[in-house]
Write a protein that holds these residues in place. Sequence first.
Motif, PDB file in Angstrom:
ATOM      1  N   LEU A   1      -1.124   0.364  -1.146  1.00 27.37           N
ATOM      2  CA  LEU A   1       0.147  -0.309  -0.901  1.00 27.37           C
ATOM      3  C   LEU A   1       0.890   0.411   0.213  1.00 27.37           C
ATOM      4  N   ALA A   2       1.078  -0.280   1.343  1.00 30.64           N
ATOM      5  CA  ALA A   2       1.774   0.295   2.493  1.00 30.64           C
ATOM      6  C   ALA A   2       3.254  -0.041   2.424  1.00 30.64           C
ATOM      7  N   THR A   3       4.088   0.951   2.691  1.00 31.13           N
ATOM      8  CA  THR A   3       5.533   0.753   2.772  1.00 31.13           C
ATOM      9  C   THR A   3       5.943   0.767   4.238  1.00 31.13           C
ATOM     10  N   LEU A   4       6.601  -0.293   4.674  1.00 29.78           N
ATOM     11  CA  LEU A   4       6.989  -0.429   6.076  1.00 29.78           C
ATOM     12  C   LEU A   4       8.234   0.421   6.346  1.00 29.78           C
TER      13      LEU A   4
ATOM     14  N   VAL B   1     -11.083   4.569  -2.805  1.00 35.90           N
ATOM     15  CA  VAL B   1     -11.029   5.204  -1.488  1.00 35.90           C
ATOM     16  C   VAL B   1      -9.770   6.061  -1.350  1.00 35.90           C
ATOM     17  N   THR B   2      -9.773   6.889  -0.300  1.00 34.85           N
ATOM     18  CA  THR B   2      -8.582   7.640   0.084  1.00 34.85           C
ATOM     19  C   THR B   2      -7.915   6.918   1.244  1.00 34.85           C
ATOM     20  N   TRP B   3      -6.646   6.552   1.070  1.00 34.93           N
ATOM     21  CA  TRP B   3      -5.909   5.787   2.076  1.00 34.93           C
ATOM     22  C   TRP B   3      -5.052   6.710   2.929  1.00 34.93           C
ATOM     23  N   THR B   4      -5.019   6.455   4.248  1.00 34.77           N
ATOM     24  CA  THR B   4      -4.134   7.196   5.129  1.00 34.77           C
ATOM     25  C   THR B   4      -3.546   6.270   6.181  1.00 34.77           C
ATOM     26  N   SER B   5      -2.347   6.620   6.632  1.00 33.24           N
ATOM     27  CA  SER B   5      -1.691   5.906   7.726  1.00 33.24           C
ATOM     28  C   SER B   5      -1.605   6.852   8.910  1.00 33.24           C
ATOM     29  N   GLY B   6      -2.006   6.364  10.083  1.00 36.21           N
ATOM     30  CA  GLY B   6      -2.020   7.220  11.265  1.00 36.21           C
ATOM     31  C   GLY B   6      -0.651   7.519  11.810  1.00 36.21           C
ATOM     32  N   THR B   7       0.293   6.616  11.634  1.00 35.18           N
ATOM     33  CA  THR B   7       1.659   6.799  12.135  1.00 35.18           C
ATOM     34  C   THR B   7       2.628   6.511  10.995  1.00 35.18           C
ATOM     35  N   THR B   8       3.043   7.555  10.323  1.00 35.01           N
ATOM     36  CA  THR B   8       3.876   7.378   9.130  1.00 35.01           C
ATOM     37  C   THR B   8       5.297   6.942   9.469  1.00 35.01           C
ATOM     38  N   SER B   9       5.691   7.035  10.744  1.00 36.88           N
ATOM     39  CA  SER B   9       7.015   6.539  11.121  1.00 36.88           C
ATOM     40  C   SER B   9       7.030   5.011  11.143  1.00 36.88           C
ATOM     41  N   ALA B  10       5.846   4.403  11.185  1.00 39.76           N
ATOM     42  CA  ALA B  10       5.742   2.940  11.119  1.00 39.76           C
ATOM     43  C   ALA B  10       5.498   2.471   9.691  1.00 39.76           C
TER      44      ALA B  10
ATOM     45  N   THR C   1       3.862   4.066   5.629  1.00 38.84           N
ATOM     46  CA  THR C   1       3.138   4.999   4.766  1.00 38.84           C
ATOM     47  C   THR C   1       2.283   4.179   3.816  1.00 38.84           C
ATOM     48  N   ILE C   2       1.336   4.825   3.159  1.00 37.28           N
ATOM     49  CA  ILE C   2       0.465   4.092   2.242  1.00 37.28           C
ATOM     50  C   ILE C   2       0.112   4.981   1.059  1.00 37.28           C
TER      51      ILE C   2
END
Length: 203
Positions: free
Chosen positions: A172-175, A155-164, A166-167
Amino acid sequence: MFVRVTALIATLSLVFMLAGCGDFFVSGDSLQTITVTPASTLTPTGQTINLTANGVTVDGVGKDVTSTAKWTSSSSNVATVNAGVVTTVAAGTATITAEADGVEGSAKITVTNSALQSISITPNNSTVFQSQGTVQFKATGTFEDNSTADLTNSVTWTSGTTSAATINSSGLATLVGFGTTSITAKINTSTGTVTGTTNLTVQ
């Protein structure tokens, strides 16, 4: 007479030298890159998918080469291709390549036995502390025949609010900071895009 002969020899030498160095002179309308779209598709057997190949010349001009490119499949047992039209044969993965003027572009076709119906993401609606650093998400696909498959790396991963947070492409999400963000996993299929979404709150 000697001067004329010398000039003629010099001119001929220059012509032959330029001809021998032809590879160093690239025409502005020569292709530099080719992009095949969609770049990745998940589809059941017995389907047809229309791919397009768009090139960009050295001068930066776009050029549709779908009809003129040479199309090949890395596995004709999984999928065949003719002029950009892919026919899926059996479950598996095939790389479809378009080549023109020595330049190549490719797309990935993943063939399944059944059509994808939905994507679920875990962990679901989670709350974590920023000090944790990262969160690994997993995407699971559910198909028409009720079978499931791990689609985390498809899949293609996206984060809606990258200030909170990224992925990356592996889920793998980085806080990054405090707040809530939506985490979305989507994939192209032969019948449209299937999407799964969850929320991640960082404290």
